[in-house]
Write an enzyme that holds these catalytic residues in place. Sequence first.
Site, PDB file in Angstrom:
ATOM      1  N   GLY A 268       0.819  -1.194   0.000  1.00  0.00           N
ATOM      2  CA  GLY A 268       0.000   0.000   0.000  1.00  0.00           C
ATOM      3  C   GLY A 268       0.859   1.253   0.000  1.00  0.00           C
ATOM      4  N   VAL A 269       0.201   2.406   0.073  1.00  0.00           N
ATOM      5  CA  VAL A 269       0.894   3.691  -0.015  1.00  0.00           C
ATOM      6  C   VAL A 269       1.060   4.284   1.376  1.00  0.00           C
ATOM      7  CG1 VAL A 269       0.761   6.029  -0.945  1.00  0.00           C
ATOM      8  CG2 VAL A 269      -0.038   4.089  -2.313  1.00  0.00           C
ATOM      9  N   GLY A 270       2.206   4.929   1.614  1.00  0.00           N
ATOM     10  CA  GLY A 270       2.388   5.656   2.864  1.00  0.00           C
ATOM     11  C   GLY A 270       3.719   5.385   3.527  1.00  0.00           C
ATOM     12  N   ASN A 271       3.908   5.996   4.700  1.00  0.00           N
ATOM     13  CA  ASN A 271       5.217   5.917   5.348  1.00  0.00           C
ATOM     14  C   ASN A 271       5.493   4.525   5.903  1.00  0.00           C
ATOM     15  OD1 ASN A 271       3.223   6.323   7.335  1.00  0.00           O
ATOM     16  ND2 ASN A 271       4.707   7.193   8.764  1.00  0.00           N
ATOM     17  N   GLU A 293       0.045  -2.168  -7.073  1.00  0.00           N
ATOM     18  CA  GLU A 293      -0.802  -1.153  -7.709  1.00  0.00           C
ATOM     19  C   GLU A 293      -0.036   0.116  -8.045  1.00  0.00           C
ATOM     20  OE1 GLU A 293      -4.987  -1.461  -5.522  1.00  0.00           O
ATOM     21  OE2 GLU A 293      -3.288  -1.303  -4.141  1.00  0.00           O
ATOM     22  N   ASN A 383     -11.284   6.926   2.825  1.00  0.00           N
ATOM     23  CA  ASN A 383     -10.980   6.923   1.396  1.00  0.00           C
ATOM     24  C   ASN A 383     -11.730   5.814   0.672  1.00  0.00           C
ATOM     25  OD1 ASN A 383      -9.168   9.034   1.827  1.00  0.00           O
ATOM     26  ND2 ASN A 383      -7.436   7.661   2.082  1.00  0.00           N
ATOM     27  N   GLY A 387      -7.495  -1.418  -3.573  1.00  0.00           N
ATOM     28  CA  GLY A 387      -7.172  -2.754  -4.052  1.00  0.00           C
ATOM     29  C   GLY A 387      -6.772  -3.712  -2.952  1.00  0.00           C
ATOM     30  N   LYS A 407      -4.218   9.175  17.418  1.00  0.00           N
ATOM     31  CA  LYS A 407      -4.602  10.402  18.116  1.00  0.00           C
ATOM     32  C   LYS A 407      -4.005  10.454  19.533  1.00  0.00           C
ATOM     33  CE  LYS A 407      -8.723  11.652  15.493  1.00  0.00           C
ATOM     34  NZ  LYS A 407      -8.052  12.816  14.886  1.00  0.00           N
TER      35      LYS A 407
END
Length: 504
Positions: A268-271, A293, A383, A387, A407
């Site tokens: 997936g996307v991100g840090n 993807e 969001n 996929g 949080k």
Amino acid sequence: MDKRIGHAGLASRIMTAAQAAELIDPGMTIGMSGFTGAGYPKAVPKALADRMMATHGHGDPFRVRVLTGASTAPELDGALARADGIDMRLPYQSDPELRARINRGEMDYLDIHLSHVAQYAWFGFFGKLDLAVIEATAILPDGSLLPSSSVGNNKTWLDLADKVIIEVNHWQPLEMDGMHDIYYGTALPPHRRPIPLIKPDDRIGEPYLRCDPAKVIAVVETNAPDRNSAFAPIDETSKRIAGHLIEFFRHEIVKGRLSPQLLPLQSGVGNIANAVLAGLQEGGFSGLTAYTEVIQDGMLDLLANGVVSSASATSFSLSPAGIERFLADIEFFRKRIILRTQEISNHPELVRRLGCIAMNGMVEADIYGNVNSTHVAGTSIINGIGGSGDFARNGFLSCFLTPSTAKNGAISCLVPMVSHVDHTEHDVAVLVTEQGLADLRGLSPRQRAKVIIERCAHPTYRPLLQDYFERALRDSRGKHTPHLLAEALAWHERFLETGDMRPK
């Protein structure tokens, strides 16, 4: 003739974005290019939004149905949402204005698996596709299109749409020519045949998108970058999550369930995803492949250092620094990156055939391994599922990653029962937080609960989860998946009331 527009007939249809927007009618269903902020039309949606605002000022509603590959950018989703111009949107979004309108119930949103979009369109489930608005790098002399930085569902939109508007973006590098692989062998049931892809780097299609010049009603020239958002830096929590997963891979190699080259990676996307990719490099892995993807910054690093030999995806998702790096060494990356249609990049049968290792983020998981990756408190979408389901259900390993809290500790990402289910316990093999890793394979629900609480929960919430589980074991009528239904979602209720899941 401009070398970007090599077809004489289509060169005669060049017009401004405002003129092209005048050709769009209210109520249309429009397939637009774009996937994770790459390859989306930059000018026509904004001009359409301006036109919508003008008509709304005269009291005339003007809304359209928008289908894309995945998320786009403020120039598309944001502009149309602010103009109150979207009646229905699918299959994935990430724009704050669009999200707010969805969660206020002001528009319809279909959150569906990305592998389903193209075939559902072909099945007619979304009705007639009136128009395609597609960004391209160039138009070739025969009218075919050199794709830009994403492919997504563009093939399907071009095939099905009655009319086509093409944005030719001069910012997109012509050197991408040869990077794309557009497969035209799919068919509707019962005429489907096996897709001839055996390895992640197989090329089974064509480098260009076919486009019937007779359908094209406008060509708009642009020179604008993709939405290049910088990722959050890799923090200590992300590093710890990545470390647990890399250690697990090494364990699987020792056990003989994985080879030293692992299996094709999906990320997936991100840090956190970038941290995992960095961990593979630091861990001395080599000869890996990716069937995923999106290509993000971490994947460029692995390709440049030889850790990954090839990467297949449907789009880029790069930071500004990542874009600079890609453009500076595009010849190198062009030989190692393949961009496909998302019906191939996310195809469940191909994911299963290749044995992908799926690594995706999540919002929360419960003590039995059900995963929520889309909603806050069960009702507000963030969001979409994207996929992740395509890979989680069909991959060799299905790994979900998250910090144990959010949080500043007010939210536990491990809860008694998830408030929304995207991935059932049947599709989740591994859960990872900075606290540790829970290998759920071969475990019953009660065994899963013990492992998840012990290894993944934050110390602040671990005793609370243990107390809930022990009382559920004692008091639940059913003992297979013990729950106290009256309080299973009490943590979420407490957060909505007080802003903190922790009891006072």
